[in-house]
Design a protein around this motif. Structure first.
Motif, PDB file in Angstrom:
ATOM      1  N   ARG A  91      -5.935  -5.429  -0.872  1.00  0.00           N
ATOM      2  CA  ARG A  91      -6.762  -4.295  -0.457  1.00  0.00           C
ATOM      3  C   ARG A  91      -6.703  -4.116   1.064  1.00  0.00           C
ATOM      4  O   ARG A  91      -6.537  -3.017   1.578  1.00  0.00           O
ATOM      5  CB  ARG A  91      -8.203  -4.521  -0.911  1.00  0.00           C
ATOM      6  N   ALA A  92      -6.813  -5.220   1.776  1.00  0.00           N
ATOM      7  CA  ALA A  92      -6.815  -5.153   3.239  1.00  0.00           C
ATOM      8  C   ALA A  92      -5.494  -4.618   3.774  1.00  0.00           C
ATOM      9  O   ALA A  92      -5.452  -3.730   4.627  1.00  0.00           O
ATOM     10  CB  ALA A  92      -7.105  -6.536   3.813  1.00  0.00           C
ATOM     11  N   ARG A  93      -4.408  -5.156   3.234  1.00  0.00           N
ATOM     12  CA  ARG A  93      -3.097  -4.730   3.749  1.00  0.00           C
ATOM     13  C   ARG A  93      -2.791  -3.278   3.424  1.00  0.00           C
ATOM     14  O   ARG A  93      -2.229  -2.558   4.252  1.00  0.00           O
ATOM     15  CB  ARG A  93      -2.002  -5.616   3.160  1.00  0.00           C
ATOM     16  N   VAL A  94      -3.148  -2.881   2.192  1.00  0.00           N
ATOM     17  CA  VAL A  94      -2.905  -1.489   1.816  1.00  0.00           C
ATOM     18  C   VAL A  94      -3.716  -0.563   2.713  1.00  0.00           C
ATOM     19  O   VAL A  94      -3.204   0.432   3.244  1.00  0.00           O
ATOM     20  CB  VAL A  94      -3.246  -1.256   0.330  1.00  0.00           C
ATOM     21  N   GLY A  95      -4.978  -0.930   2.939  1.00  0.00           N
ATOM     22  CA  GLY A  95      -5.840  -0.126   3.805  1.00  0.00           C
ATOM     23  C   GLY A  95      -5.241   0.013   5.197  1.00  0.00           C
ATOM     24  O   GLY A  95      -5.170   1.104   5.761  1.00  0.00           O
ATOM     25  N   HIS A  96      -4.761  -1.108   5.733  1.00  0.00           N
ATOM     26  CA  HIS A  96      -4.214  -1.091   7.078  1.00  0.00           C
ATOM     27  C   HIS A  96      -2.973  -0.198   7.170  1.00  0.00           C
ATOM     28  O   HIS A  96      -2.857   0.664   8.044  1.00  0.00           O
ATOM     29  CB  HIS A  96      -3.883  -2.515   7.532  1.00  0.00           C
ATOM     30  N   ILE A  97      -2.042  -0.401   6.213  1.00  0.00           N
ATOM     31  CA  ILE A  97      -0.788   0.356   6.318  1.00  0.00           C
ATOM     32  C   ILE A  97      -1.038   1.844   6.100  1.00  0.00           C
ATOM     33  O   ILE A  97      -0.386   2.691   6.721  1.00  0.00           O
ATOM     34  CB  ILE A  97       0.282  -0.186   5.336  1.00  0.00           C
ATOM     35  N   LEU A  98      -2.003   2.194   5.231  1.00  0.00           N
ATOM     36  CA  LEU A  98      -2.294   3.617   5.021  1.00  0.00           C
ATOM     37  C   LEU A  98      -2.891   4.228   6.283  1.00  0.00           C
ATOM     38  O   LEU A  98      -2.657   5.400   6.592  1.00  0.00           O
ATOM     39  CB  LEU A  98      -3.224   3.809   3.819  1.00  0.00           C
ATOM     40  N   ASP A  99      -3.658   3.412   7.043  1.00  0.00           N
ATOM     41  CA  ASP A  99      -4.136   3.907   8.340  1.00  0.00           C
ATOM     42  C   ASP A  99      -2.961   4.151   9.271  1.00  0.00           C
ATOM     43  O   ASP A  99      -2.892   5.168   9.954  1.00  0.00           O
ATOM     44  CB  ASP A  99      -5.087   2.885   8.977  1.00  0.00           C
ATOM     45  N   VAL A 100      -2.032   3.195   9.280  1.00  0.00           N
ATOM     46  CA  VAL A 100      -0.897   3.297  10.194  1.00  0.00           C
ATOM     47  C   VAL A 100      -0.096   4.568   9.926  1.00  0.00           C
ATOM     48  O   VAL A 100       0.317   5.263  10.846  1.00  0.00           O
ATOM     49  CB  VAL A 100       0.008   2.048  10.078  1.00  0.00           C
ATOM     50  N   VAL A 101       0.134   4.875   8.645  1.00  0.00           N
ATOM     51  CA  VAL A 101       0.920   6.086   8.347  1.00  0.00           C
ATOM     52  C   VAL A 101       0.023   7.312   8.149  1.00  0.00           C
ATOM     53  O   VAL A 101       0.478   8.342   7.666  1.00  0.00           O
ATOM     54  CB  VAL A 101       1.833   5.898   7.102  1.00  0.00           C
ATOM     55  N   ARG A 102      -1.253   7.168   8.505  1.00  0.00           N
ATOM     56  CA  ARG A 102      -2.207   8.284   8.467  1.00  0.00           C
ATOM     57  C   ARG A 102      -2.350   8.895   7.077  1.00  0.00           C
ATOM     58  O   ARG A 102      -2.351  10.104   6.898  1.00  0.00           O
ATOM     59  CB  ARG A 102      -1.776   9.356   9.471  1.00  0.00           C
ATOM     60  N   LEU A 103      -2.446   8.018   6.061  1.00  0.00           N
ATOM     61  CA  LEU A 103      -2.617   8.521   4.694  1.00  0.00           C
ATOM     62  C   LEU A 103      -3.918   8.032   4.073  1.00  0.00           C
ATOM     63  O   LEU A 103      -4.147   8.230   2.893  1.00  0.00           O
ATOM     64  CB  LEU A 103      -1.456   8.060   3.810  1.00  0.00           C
ATOM     65  N   ALA A 104      -4.784   7.406   4.867  1.00  0.00           N
ATOM     66  CA  ALA A 104      -5.997   6.813   4.314  1.00  0.00           C
ATOM     67  C   ALA A 104      -6.802   7.786   3.440  1.00  0.00           C
ATOM     68  O   ALA A 104      -7.281   7.391   2.379  1.00  0.00           O
ATOM     69  CB  ALA A 104      -6.850   6.238   5.431  1.00  0.00           C
ATOM     70  N   PRO A 105      -6.940   9.071   3.845  1.00  0.00           N
ATOM     71  CA  PRO A 105      -7.750   9.962   2.997  1.00  0.00           C
ATOM     72  C   PRO A 105      -7.105  10.275   1.647  1.00  0.00           C
ATOM     73  O   PRO A 105      -7.758  10.818   0.776  1.00  0.00           O
ATOM     74  CB  PRO A 105      -7.856  11.250   3.828  1.00  0.00           C
ATOM     75  N   PHE A 106      -5.818   9.931   1.498  1.00  0.00           N
ATOM     76  CA  PHE A 106      -5.102  10.342   0.277  1.00  0.00           C
ATOM     77  C   PHE A 106      -4.876   9.198  -0.692  1.00  0.00           C
ATOM     78  O   PHE A 106      -4.098   9.322  -1.627  1.00  0.00           O
ATOM     79  CB  PHE A 106      -3.746  10.952   0.650  1.00  0.00           C
TER      80      PHE A 106
END
Lengths: 563, 356
Positions: free
Chosen positions: B115-130
């Motif tokens: 969960r932590a890693r997925v959250g982090h990488i989605l922030d990095v590629v700016r996809l967190a809201p999706f």
């Protein structure tokens, strides 16, 4: 080769390939081999061929079958082509009704149609004869279903939907622009039809002609119900007679060879015709199609369509329903003749029919699942090139298409009555025979489904550390799910109605409804036969409705298969 | 030691040789592009590295261990690589978060860690809201970023990209080039990037390997590749250029009706016989009057035969006096010359790249 480097799933693929070879190649090889084998000693001999062709009666059956096939195919053209044109190209009203009636024709097993036509046009007692006598006061009616003409009519009634479907899809692919192009160059309607429209649909019609022909010569059920009492010798009924006690499997195998080779040859021809159809499909998509205005003639056209579908669907269905719910079918349509006793007898009271009902759907479901599982695996193996000679495997999977059910059954009988695989007498021989018989339907569907999946989706799983099997479970499986339900039903439906291979392979513990229906036909209890038929039809309707929900209205009508 | 090494790698399909004896080494954390026209064997090379294809000859080594050879190839799932596909290959039956988490699940990370890693990488590629959307509900650029996140989150030993931007429109493509380089600067994953677009390769790569007909023609840093192409193919494929064919006569290299003294080529190797050079259009300057003589440059009289104004610059075709050769010259917008005008071409032989 290092063990760590080896993809272990390769063993699974090899196992599945082996299963395919056992299912398809073994019965065929045993069929050919036993045709050269002496029944008693097992020595190599040509005696079987002498016995099979030594009598005029057997040769006459061969000729009769060919005549029957040609006649049926010709009648299919007369029935199917005008209907296809009317539905595809004209402003005829009631297209939905015609469409539904053709779907109904597909749903009705042809042998049930034969039972209905015996009630309709049996000499003297048949409904049509009684109506004729009532109207004219004549002492006897003109109709006799137990003739070559009757046989042709009944078989054509259940084969013309192929002609309809093939021709209609070809017509749908010709845009009005193509016809307009001819018209602007000065061609009239007639010339346009003859020079443009007809040639573009001809390959499809030829292909359907061949399918109808093959269907007719390979059919067992209708001939057994009509040709046997009518004393018309046919190839399939002769094959059946070779199996009457004591069974002469080797002679039957020898006698099956021409049937097998004619079928294989014509299917090859049909495939070539279908392949050439490509030019119509290539350019047909874009253009818009205009309907031809028929004026008053549109009612005539509708009348024709309803007349044909009355012969194939409406009349037989009414007759079967009446008989299934009648105390005695001959007493006609009155309330005091109504009873549920026949259905209750079949479903509840009679242990044999109760068991047969269960068998029908269990065997059908099992063989559909097996066929689909194997077909998917083979299609996957072929498309992903997991083993060498993949193309050959796809030919093997499609091969049962060219094997008439009755011939396949003889092959299964020859292969599995003796050890090491003595399956005869068990349910497995029926399940495996159905699996093999309908494998091509499953394969054609699986092939299309697998082709639609981009291999990169699996590559992505693998490069992230998942094996092929994980890719199948997590990605391919979920993506295939929807399409597969339709494919499953497309195998399940014909498997529940299959007669021609079941008739050679069942034993007292493993009857299915189709066999029972045929078995009881010589007792003349038509109320009972109709009740059995009705259960089959109801089962099929349920499955088809499920299919329509899942796949849409082209379900069943677009498949290219023989039943 | 190199992270990834291709040694004399070949791959044949029947009679077609898709990859022909290529060798390439990547240092840890290096970003190398395989650049070439379609059909040059670059994608085949990438699939060889991934393990989807066995080589017909040569070996591939990772950290010194052989992972591919004609005798046996480690299956892709055991290579600890990840790859971004031309079609993105986002699984349509899984949400964005499920797609990204997949590689971590296969590697048996704990649920909280995933969960932590997925959250982090989605922030990095700016996809967190999706994160809970299905791929069909995303735009092309967003799908592309899912593919990037999914490939990077497992921190692979080697990251492979197969023309990842070819399905995007021009603006997005330009944006994603910088995105890919930004992610590389953040994670320092050893990367092989396949593309036919030279601008993509130049923006993203530490080094570029130019491929043609199954062979690597030249491996160099982007600037060196442009300034010093070593083959006619590389010179023509990377940017626009002029080819000058000449022959050495005494102390001069004689071209089509003009000559340049050998001495002007400075430190170039001793030239002999027939020679060919690549001269970039930007390396030629046009003058209305003969420029003052200099040590470095030489001057050739000529005539403008064609011109086009492209906004950012002028594109001239100039024919040296008496010759048949046409040289393409790029000039700044204010350097206006008329067609048929007599001009002087100022050329720096030091910028002429000798072709092999």
């Amino acid at each position: 080769m290092r063990w760590r480097h080896l993809d272990k799933s390769v063993f699974l693929w090899l196992l599945l390939v082996a299963a395919l070879l056992v299912l398809v190649i073994n019965p065929l090889a045993r069929l050919v081999w036993s045709s050269f084998q002496d029944g008693a000693t097992g020595a190599v001999t040509l005696d079987n061929y002498l016995a099979a062709y030594g009598r005029w009666r057997y040769l006459e059956a061969l000729v009769n079958s060919l005549v029957l096939g040609l006649a049926v195919a010709a009648v299919c053209v007369v029935f199917g082509v005008p209907m296809a044109w009317a539905v595809s190209r004209t402003d005829m009203p009631g297209k939905g009704l015609v469409w539904a009636a053709i779907l109904g024709t597909f749903i009705m097993p042809s042998y049930l149609g034969a039972v209905a036509w015996i009630l309709l046009a049996g000499p003297n007692a048949g409904w049509l004869n009684r109506v004729y006598m009532g109207l004219t006061g004549a002492a006897a009616g003109p109709f006799n279903i137990y003739t070559m003409a009757g046989l042709v009519l009944v078989i054509a009634c259940y084969s013309f939907p192929y002609m309809f479907v093939f021709t209609r899809s070809a017509l749908d692919l010709i845009s009005s622009e193509m016809e307009d192009a001819a018209t602007t160059l000065g061609a009239g309607v007639l010339r346009t039809t003859l020079r443009v429209t007809l040639p573009l649909t001809l390959p499809a019609m030829m292909a359907a002609f061949i399918v109808a022909f093959l269907e007719a010569i390979a059919l067992f059920g209708v001939p057994a119900l009509i040709a046997l009492p009518g004393r018309i010798q046919l190839m399939t009924t002769t094959l059946w007679q070779f199996f009457e006690f004591p069974p002469r499997v080797q002679v039957a195998a020898a006698y099956a060879m021409p049937l097998l080779s004619i079928t294989a040859l014509l299917f090859w021809l049909q495939q070539r015709l279908i392949a050439r159809k490509g030019y119509a499909a290539l350019t047909g998509k874009g253009g818009e199609r205009r309907v031809v205005r028929l004026g008053a003639w549109r009612w005539v056209m509708l009348g024709y369509c309803l007349f044909i579908t009355s012969l194939s669907f409406f009349l037989p269905m009414v007759i079967v329903l009446q008989a299934a719910f009648a105390k005695a079918w001959g007493r006609g349509f009155s309330l005091d003749n109504l009873t549920l006793a026949n259905l209750r007898f079949v479903v509840v009271d009679q242990p044999i029919t109760r068991a047969a009902t269960v068998h029908t759907f269990v065997y059908g479901g099992a063989s559909a699942a097996l066929a689909l599982g194997l077909a998917l695996a083979i299609a996957y193996i072929v498309h992903r090139r997991l083993v060498p000679f993949g193309r050959a495997l796809s030919y093997v999977a499609m091969a049962p298409f060219v094997i008439p059910g009755i011939v396949l059954a003889i092959g299964f009988y020859a292969a599995y009555t003796s050890p090491p695989l003595a399956l005869y007498g068990t349910a497995w021989i029926l399940i495996l025979a159905f699996t093999t018989r309908f494998l091509p339907i499953a394969y054609a569907n699986s092939n299309a489904a697998i082709r639609a999946i981009n291999p990169e989706l699996e590559d992505a799983v693998r490069i992230l550390g998942g094996g092929r099997l994980l890719a199948l479970r997590r990605v391919v499986g979920p993506l295939l799910k929807r399409g597969l339900a339709g494919a499953f039903l497309l195998v399940f439906i014909p498997a529940t109605r299959e007669l021609s291979s079941a008739i050679f392979l069942y034993t007292t513990g493993t009857q299915v409804l189709s066999v029972l229906l045929f078995d009881k036909s010589d007792e003349g209890n038509f109320e009972y036969l109709s009740a059995i038929g009705l259960i089959l039809v109801l089962g099929t309707v349920t499955l088809v409705l499920a299919g329509l929900r899942l796949v849409g209205r082209d379900f069943m009508l677009t498949r290219t298969t023989t039943t | 030691m190199s992270k990834l090494a291709l040694r004399h790698l070949s791959c044949r399909f029947g009679s077609v040789t898709a990859v022909d004896d290529i060798s390439l080494e990547l240092a840890p954390g290096e970003f190398v592009s395989l650049l070439g026209p379609s059909g040059c064997g670059k994608t085949t090379t990438l699939r060889l590295i991934a393990g989807f294809l066995p080589p017909s000859g040569g070996t591939i080594e990772m950290d010194g261990d052989p992972i591919s050879s004609p005798a046996s190839a480690l299956p892709p799932e055991k290579r600890n690589m990840s790859m971004i596909f031309q079609s993105y290959a986002i699984w349509p039956n899984m949400t964005v978060a499920q797609n990204v988490a997949f590689g971590l699940e296969v590697r048996r990370f704990a649920r909280a860690e995933i969960r932590a890693r997925v959250g982090h990488i989605l922030d990095v590629v700016r996809l967190a809201p999706f994160r809970d959307r299905y791929p069909a509900e995303l735009s092309g650029g967003q799908q592309q970023r899912v593919a990037l996140a999914r490939a990077i989150v497992v921190q692979p030993a080697v990251l492979l990209l197969d023309e990842p931007l070819s399905n995007l429109d021009a603006n997005l493509r330009e944006e994603m080039r910088y995105e890919i380089r930004r992610l590389h600067d953040e994670f320092h994953i050893t990367t092989v990037y396949v593309t036919h677009d030279q601008a993509e390769a130049m923006v993203t790569s530490d080094r570029i390997a130019v491929m043609n007909q199954g062979r690597i023609e030249q491996v160099d840093e982007p600037r060196a590749l442009y300034a010093r192409p070593r083959t006619r193919f590389v010179a023509g494929f990377i940017g626009r250029t002029n080819f000058l064919d000449g022959e050495v006569h005494g102390a001069e290299v004689v071209f089509d009706h003009f000559a340049i003294a050998l001495a002007r080529f400075g430190e170039s190797p001793a030239l002999r016989g027939k020679v060919a050079f690549s001269l970039r259009p930007q390396s030629i300057h046009l003058h209305r009057q003969p420029p003052a003589a200099s040590e470095r440059t030489c001057v050739i009289p000529g005539r403008v035969v064609q011109r086009a104004y492209l906004g950012e610059h002028w594109d001239y075709a100039v024919r040296p006096k008496d010759g048949q050769l046409q040289l393409r010259v790029t000039a700044r917008p204010h350097e206006v010359f008329e067609v048929n005008e007599h001009v002087w071409l100022e050329v720096d032989p030091g910028q002429m790249a000798l072709l092999g």
